[in-house]
Design a protein around this motif. Structure first.
Motif, PDB file in Angstrom:
ATOM      1  N   GLY A  54       0.829  -1.216   0.000  1.00 40.85           N
ATOM      2  CA  GLY A  54       0.000   0.000   0.000  1.00 40.85           C
ATOM      3  C   GLY A  54       0.855   1.254   0.000  1.00 40.85           C
ATOM      4  N   GLY A  55       1.799   1.325  -0.947  1.00 41.26           N
ATOM      5  CA  GLY A  55       2.545   2.568  -1.180  1.00 41.26           C
ATOM      6  C   GLY A  55       1.871   3.320  -2.316  1.00 41.26           C
ATOM      7  N   PRO A  56       2.500   4.404  -2.788  1.00 44.74           N
ATOM      8  CA  PRO A  56       1.885   5.182  -3.869  1.00 44.74           C
ATOM      9  C   PRO A  56       1.614   4.342  -5.121  1.00 44.74           C
ATOM     10  CG  PRO A  56       3.961   6.201  -3.136  1.00 44.74           C
ATOM     11  CD  PRO A  56       3.744   5.003  -2.291  1.00 44.74           C
ATOM     12  N   ALA A  57       2.519   3.423  -5.463  1.00 46.17           N
ATOM     13  CA  ALA A  57       2.344   2.655  -6.702  1.00 46.17           C
ATOM     14  C   ALA A  57       1.153   1.701  -6.597  1.00 46.17           C
ATOM     15  CB  ALA A  57       3.625   1.881  -7.011  1.00 46.17           C
ATOM     16  N   GLY A  58       1.082   0.940  -5.503  1.00 47.55           N
ATOM     17  CA  GLY A  58      -0.008  -0.030  -5.328  1.00 47.55           C
ATOM     18  C   GLY A  58      -1.362   0.666  -5.212  1.00 47.55           C
ATOM     19  N   LEU A  59      -1.391   1.765  -4.475  1.00 48.30           N
ATOM     20  CA  LEU A  59      -2.666   2.464  -4.288  1.00 48.30           C
ATOM     21  C   LEU A  59      -3.127   3.136  -5.578  1.00 48.30           C
ATOM     22  CD1 LEU A  59      -1.914   3.744  -0.711  1.00 48.30           C
ATOM     23  CD2 LEU A  59      -3.865   2.305  -1.344  1.00 48.30           C
ATOM     24  N   ALA A  60      -2.171   3.665  -6.360  1.00 48.25           N
ATOM     25  CA  ALA A  60      -2.541   4.275  -7.649  1.00 48.25           C
ATOM     26  C   ALA A  60      -3.111   3.211  -8.582  1.00 48.25           C
ATOM     27  CB  ALA A  60      -1.324   4.933  -8.283  1.00 48.25           C
ATOM     28  N   MET A  61      -2.505   2.034  -8.556  1.00 43.88           N
ATOM     29  CA  MET A  61      -3.016   0.921  -9.368  1.00 43.88           C
ATOM     30  C   MET A  61      -4.473   0.633  -8.981  1.00 43.88           C
ATOM     31  SD  MET A  61      -2.896  -2.068 -11.088  1.00 43.88           S
ATOM     32  CE  MET A  61      -4.315  -3.143 -11.110  1.00 43.88           C
ATOM     33  N   ALA A  62      -4.719   0.552  -7.675  1.00 44.78           N
ATOM     34  CA  ALA A  62      -6.065   0.211  -7.178  1.00 44.78           C
ATOM     35  C   ALA A  62      -7.076   1.285  -7.581  1.00 44.78           C
ATOM     36  CB  ALA A  62      -6.014   0.072  -5.650  1.00 44.78           C
ATOM     37  N   ILE A  63      -6.713   2.539  -7.358  1.00 42.35           N
ATOM     38  CA  ILE A  63      -7.653   3.640  -7.632  1.00 42.35           C
ATOM     39  C   ILE A  63      -7.957   3.718  -9.128  1.00 42.35           C
ATOM     40  CG2 ILE A  63      -7.826   6.184  -7.648  1.00 42.35           C
ATOM     41  CD1 ILE A  63      -6.252   6.128  -4.963  1.00 42.35           C
ATOM     42  N   HIS A  64      -6.918   3.645  -9.952  1.00 48.59           N
ATOM     43  CA  HIS A  64      -7.144   3.811 -11.391  1.00 48.59           C
ATOM     44  C   HIS A  64      -7.914   2.616 -11.966  1.00 48.59           C
ATOM     45  CE1 HIS A  64      -6.701   5.903 -15.072  1.00 48.59           C
ATOM     46  NE2 HIS A  64      -6.025   4.937 -15.667  1.00 48.59           N
ATOM     47  N   PHE A  65      -7.632   1.425 -11.461  1.00 47.87           N
ATOM     48  CA  PHE A  65      -8.372   0.243 -11.933  1.00 47.87           C
ATOM     49  C   PHE A  65      -9.859   0.393 -11.570  1.00 47.87           C
ATOM     50  CE2 PHE A  65     -10.048  -4.070 -11.597  1.00 47.87           C
ATOM     51  CZ  PHE A  65      -9.659  -4.606 -12.818  1.00 47.87           C
ATOM     52  N   ALA A  66     -10.119   0.838 -10.347  1.00 45.74           N
ATOM     53  CA  ALA A  66     -11.524   1.024  -9.919  1.00 45.74           C
ATOM     54  C   ALA A  66     -12.202   2.059 -10.811  1.00 45.74           C
ATOM     55  CB  ALA A  66     -11.563   1.445  -8.451  1.00 45.74           C
ATOM     56  N   ASP A  67     -11.488   3.136 -11.145  1.00 47.80           N
ATOM     57  CA  ASP A  67     -12.063   4.176 -12.014  1.00 47.80           C
ATOM     58  C   ASP A  67     -12.378   3.625 -13.406  1.00 47.80           C
ATOM     59  OD1 ASP A  67     -12.014   6.087 -10.078  1.00 47.80           O
ATOM     60  OD2 ASP A  67     -10.180   7.083 -10.780  1.00 47.80           O
ATOM     61  N   LEU A  68     -11.480   2.799 -13.921  1.00 41.45           N
ATOM     62  CA  LEU A  68     -11.694   2.249 -15.268  1.00 41.45           C
ATOM     63  C   LEU A  68     -12.913   1.317 -15.287  1.00 41.45           C
ATOM     64  CD1 LEU A  68      -7.975   1.549 -16.254  1.00 41.45           C
ATOM     65  CD2 LEU A  68      -9.477   3.263 -17.264  1.00 41.45           C
ATOM     66  N   ILE A  69     -13.036   0.508 -14.237  1.00 42.50           N
ATOM     67  CA  ILE A  69     -14.200  -0.402 -14.158  1.00 42.50           C
ATOM     68  C   ILE A  69     -15.484   0.425 -14.052  1.00 42.50           C
ATOM     69  CG2 ILE A  69     -15.382  -2.080 -12.632  1.00 42.50           C
ATOM     70  CD1 ILE A  69     -13.179  -3.544 -13.927  1.00 42.50           C
ATOM     71  N   GLN A  70     -15.420   1.455 -13.217  1.00 47.52           N
ATOM     72  CA  GLN A  70     -16.618   2.279 -13.012  1.00 47.52           C
ATOM     73  C   GLN A  70     -17.014   2.976 -14.320  1.00 47.52           C
ATOM     74  OE1 GLN A  70     -16.788   6.008 -11.841  1.00 47.52           O
ATOM     75  NE2 GLN A  70     -19.007   5.726 -11.525  1.00 47.52           N
ATOM     76  N   ALA A  71     -16.030   3.511 -15.056  1.00 47.42           N
ATOM     77  CA  ALA A  71     -16.311   4.206 -16.322  1.00 47.42           C
ATOM     78  C   ALA A  71     -16.873   3.204 -17.338  1.00 47.42           C
ATOM     79  CB  ALA A  71     -15.040   4.853 -16.850  1.00 47.42           C
ATOM     80  N   HIS A  72     -16.310   2.014 -17.359  1.00 45.57           N
ATOM     81  CA  HIS A  72     -16.780   0.973 -18.293  1.00 45.57           C
ATOM     82  C   HIS A  72     -18.244   0.619 -17.990  1.00 45.57           C
ATOM     83  CE1 HIS A  72     -16.867  -2.853 -20.521  1.00 45.57           C
ATOM     84  NE2 HIS A  72     -17.428  -3.378 -19.426  1.00 45.57           N
ATOM     85  N   ASN A  73     -18.532   0.384 -16.703  1.00 45.08           N
ATOM     86  CA  ASN A  73     -19.892  -0.020 -16.334  1.00 45.08           C
ATOM     87  C   ASN A  73     -20.894   1.097 -16.603  1.00 45.08           C
ATOM     88  OD1 ASN A  73     -18.887  -2.467 -15.627  1.00 45.08           O
ATOM     89  ND2 ASN A  73     -18.941  -2.133 -13.409  1.00 45.08           N
ATOM     90  N   ALA A  74     -20.472   2.355 -16.374  1.00 41.85           N
ATOM     91  CA  ALA A  74     -21.370   3.486 -16.637  1.00 41.85           C
ATOM     92  C   ALA A  74     -21.656   3.569 -18.145  1.00 41.85           C
ATOM     93  CB  ALA A  74     -20.729   4.782 -16.137  1.00 41.85           C
ATOM     94  N   ALA A  75     -20.617   3.306 -18.948  1.00 42.76           N
ATOM     95  CA  ALA A  75     -20.804   3.362 -20.401  1.00 42.76           C
ATOM     96  C   ALA A  75     -21.740   2.241 -20.865  1.00 42.76           C
ATOM     97  CB  ALA A  75     -19.449   3.258 -21.098  1.00 42.76           C
TER      98      ALA A  75
END
Ligand SMILES: Cc1cc2nc3c(=O)[nH]c(=O)nc-3n(C[C@H](O)[C@H](O)[C@H](O)COP(=O)(O)OP(=O)(O)OC[C@H]3O[C@@H](n4cnc5c(N)ncnc54)[C@H](O)[C@@H]3O)c2cc1C
Length: 565
Positions: free
Chosen positions: A15-36
């Motif tokens: 849970g450093g900057p790299a791991g957390l950025a991966m988690a946040i951006h992946f969640a955003d991509l899934i959310q954008a995909h599902n909204a689309a």
């Protein structure tokens, strides 16, 4: 007792900057995909968000240690729409100084070399920043488990299939105690290694699949740091100084840093390349000597130390970055060696690599293909990224300094003129692994750090501290009944090392884990381990001349408690 089992899509270790950025951006991509998909503009089925992040500290940020001067560019990419003022940075960099220190004086450089300018950057406590990122990740649906340490990789049919956490409740000999808890097997479609420098899972993965083939060996610095509360009038918020020279020798790579988090809070540290040759050299002690320099002591006088810690930094540059992916696994951030050494910056590169891994993982999950071929997209994206461009420009920087400061400056100057190539016929400078460089103690008699600095190694516990006192300020705790997480398999090799190098482990460790004491029965000197002192910096795994030390994860939740480092 059987291992517990968990199934997830994406498993992130760290849970450093790299791991957390991966988690946040992946969640955003899934959310954008599902909204689309919901709105009829996107194709395919909706995707579930199943992301699990394991952090070995007992709270996100408690094992985090950095400078930290932050280039905000990656935060703006990760959290579009969020203003810098809403990010938990302490202050913009307002005044910047690069100084050369002699024994008693300091000279400010009249200019800031390229890559070393911090205009537009912020001073922060990275521990605070990652805690905030973890809250954002959790709000987006990521499962963050603290106090869970990835102990070993799980392989199925030769491919990474997840991670086994460490068991707990085992005595020193490996026998289960009454409070035994079995490991948890976390199975995942894709595992992301975001363990920071010298990740122990990353190390085994890179070795197993030969991912560092034809690369330069990774080399490291050790950074030791204290946070001080200082009286009014000696510090300004936003002040930043990088220093060269004292107390390091001409042939040593490194320097000091002093960052004003506020007018009363100072982050101060010394970073030194682990390619030094003197087996008696001690970075913790050199840092204490650094604080006695009149220009530094002036700032700390009348203040008090709040926290101490130490951590390594991968500094080999782009030519030491391993292949970043294999079947069902990717490596991000410091674990991949993504640090730009001239600027001493890895936070924004860690975030950017995490985001690229997230894009790759999203495509893989969408296509139901987590193969090596599909995940090679990560390296393609990396090669087209601004992170790659930044690292490419300084690809030979660290190796240029392998002989001394003067040649390093000359090399760096020519690298700036030649787009990073410098004085290298093949365009690639090399240096050996950090443990290879020691000179035998006999060759150095009379000239060692210990002999030269004998009078300086007296710690007043006001300005300077011995290791024991500093360990107290790191908040480090380990269950003392567990098997040692620092493994030294060949004690006979230690005897050879004591004779030849006077056991450098007793000095390279900034937390006094290694003690060489005389055995009252045999009269011989031998090794005693104090793994409960360990601050998880991993120097022992890197700098041992015989590669006779392996760092493994202790019980989840054990280790330092840095809070705001
Ligand atoms: C002294 C010092 C000064 C620095 N100054 C700066 C600076 O001013 N600016 C800058 O940009 N960069 C700086 N850096 C570098 C920067 O801190 C790193 O590049 C950055 O933190 C890398 O982020 P990361 O997420 O890859 O790794 P880390 O921040 O190291 O995070 C890794 C996380 O993984 C966890 N972890 C590790 N192994 C396991 C496991 N097996 N299981 C579960 N959890 C695990 C760790 O506890 C940690 O929380 C500095 C580094 C040091 C040491």
């Amino acid at each position: 007792m059987k291992n517990k089992t968990i199934q997830t899509d994406i498993l992130i270790i760290g849970g450093g900057p790299a791991g957390l950025a991966m988690a946040i951006h992946f969640a955003d991509l899934i959310q954008a995909h599902n909204a689309a998909v919901d709105s009829g503009t996107g194709q395919g089925a909706k995707l579930p968000l199943k992301v699990t992040l394991l952090e070995k500290a007992n709270a996100v940020g408690n094992h985090t240690l950095s400078g930290a001067v932050i280039n905000p560019v990656a935060f703006r990419e990760l959290l579009p729409g969020m203003a810098d003022k809403d990010m938990p940075f302490e202050t913009p960099v307002l005044k910047e100084d690069i100084q050369f220190l002699t024994t008693a004086k300091s000279f400010s450089l009249p200019f800031h070399p390229p890559h070393m300018d911090n205009k537009g950057n912020y001073i922060a406590s990275l521990g605070k920043v990652v805690r905030w990122l973890a809250e954002i990740a959790e709000k987006k649906g990521v499962q963050v488990f603290i106090g869970f340490s990835g102990h070993e990789l799980i392989y199925e049919q030769g491919k990474v299939a997840g991670v086994r956490t460490g068991a707990s409740g085992i005595d020193k000999h490996g026998t289960p105690r009454a409070n035994y808890q079995p490991p948890t097997d976390v199975h995942a479609k894709i595992t992301i290694l975001a363990e920071g420098p010298r990740g122990h899972l990353t190390k085994t993965l890179v070795e197993k699949f030969n991912l560092a083939k034809d690369r330069n060996p990774q080399v490291y610095s050790l950074g030791v740091k204290e946070v001080w509360e200082v009286p009014d009038g000696v510090m300004e918020a936003g002040y930043l100084a990088h220093t060269l020279g004292f107390p390091l020798q001409f042939n040593q790579f490194g320097g000091g840093f002093i960052y004003g988090l506020s007018k009363n809070l100072v982050s101060i540290g010394l970073v030194v390349g682990l390619d030094y040759t003197d087996p008696t050299f001690d970075i913790h002690h050199a840092f204490q000597i650094y604080k006695k320099h009149p220009g530094v002591a002036r700032i700390l006088k009348g203040g008090k130390v709040l926290r101490y810690g130490a951590k390594t930094i991968p500094e080999g540059g782009l030519f030491a970055v391993p292949q970043l992916y294999h079947d069902q696994v990717m490596i991000v951030g410091d674990s991949a060696g993504l640090v730009a050494m001239p600027s001493l910056k890895g936070i924004h590169l860690g975030i950017q690599s995490g985001m690229l891994a997230a894009k790759t993982a999203f495509e893989a999950i969408k296509n139901n293909d987590t193969s090596l071929k599909q995940l090679s997209l990560y390296e393609e994206l990396f090669k087209r990224s601004s992170a790659y461009k930044e690292l490419y420009a300084v690809r030979n920087f660290r190796q240029g300094f392998k002989i001394n400061l003067f040649i390093g400056m000359l090399q760096f100057g020519t690298q700036l003129l030649t787009g990073g190539r410098g004085l290298s016929l093949r365009g690639k400078l090399k240096m050996g692994e950090d443990g290879e460089h020691y000179q035998p103690i006999q060759e150095l008699r009379g000239k060692t750090f210990l002999e030269r600095r004998k009078d300086d190694l007296v710690f007043d516990k006001t300005l300077t501290f011995d290791k024991e006192t500093d360990i107290f300020y790191s908040g480090t705790k380990h269950d003392e009944e567990q098997p040692s997480h620092i493994v030294v398999p060949k004690l006979d090799v230690c005897q050879v090392c004591i004779e030849k190098y006077d056991a450098p482990c007793q000095r390279f460790c900034p937390a006094q884990v290694f003690e060489i004491a005389v055995d009252s029965k045999t009269g011989k000197r031998g090794l005693t381990l104090h793994p409960s002192n360990c601050v998880h910096c991993k120097t022992c795994d890197i700098k041992d001349p015989y590669r006779n030390v392996t760092w493994l994860s202790p019980y989840g939740g054990d280790g330092p408690e840095y809070e705001s480092m």
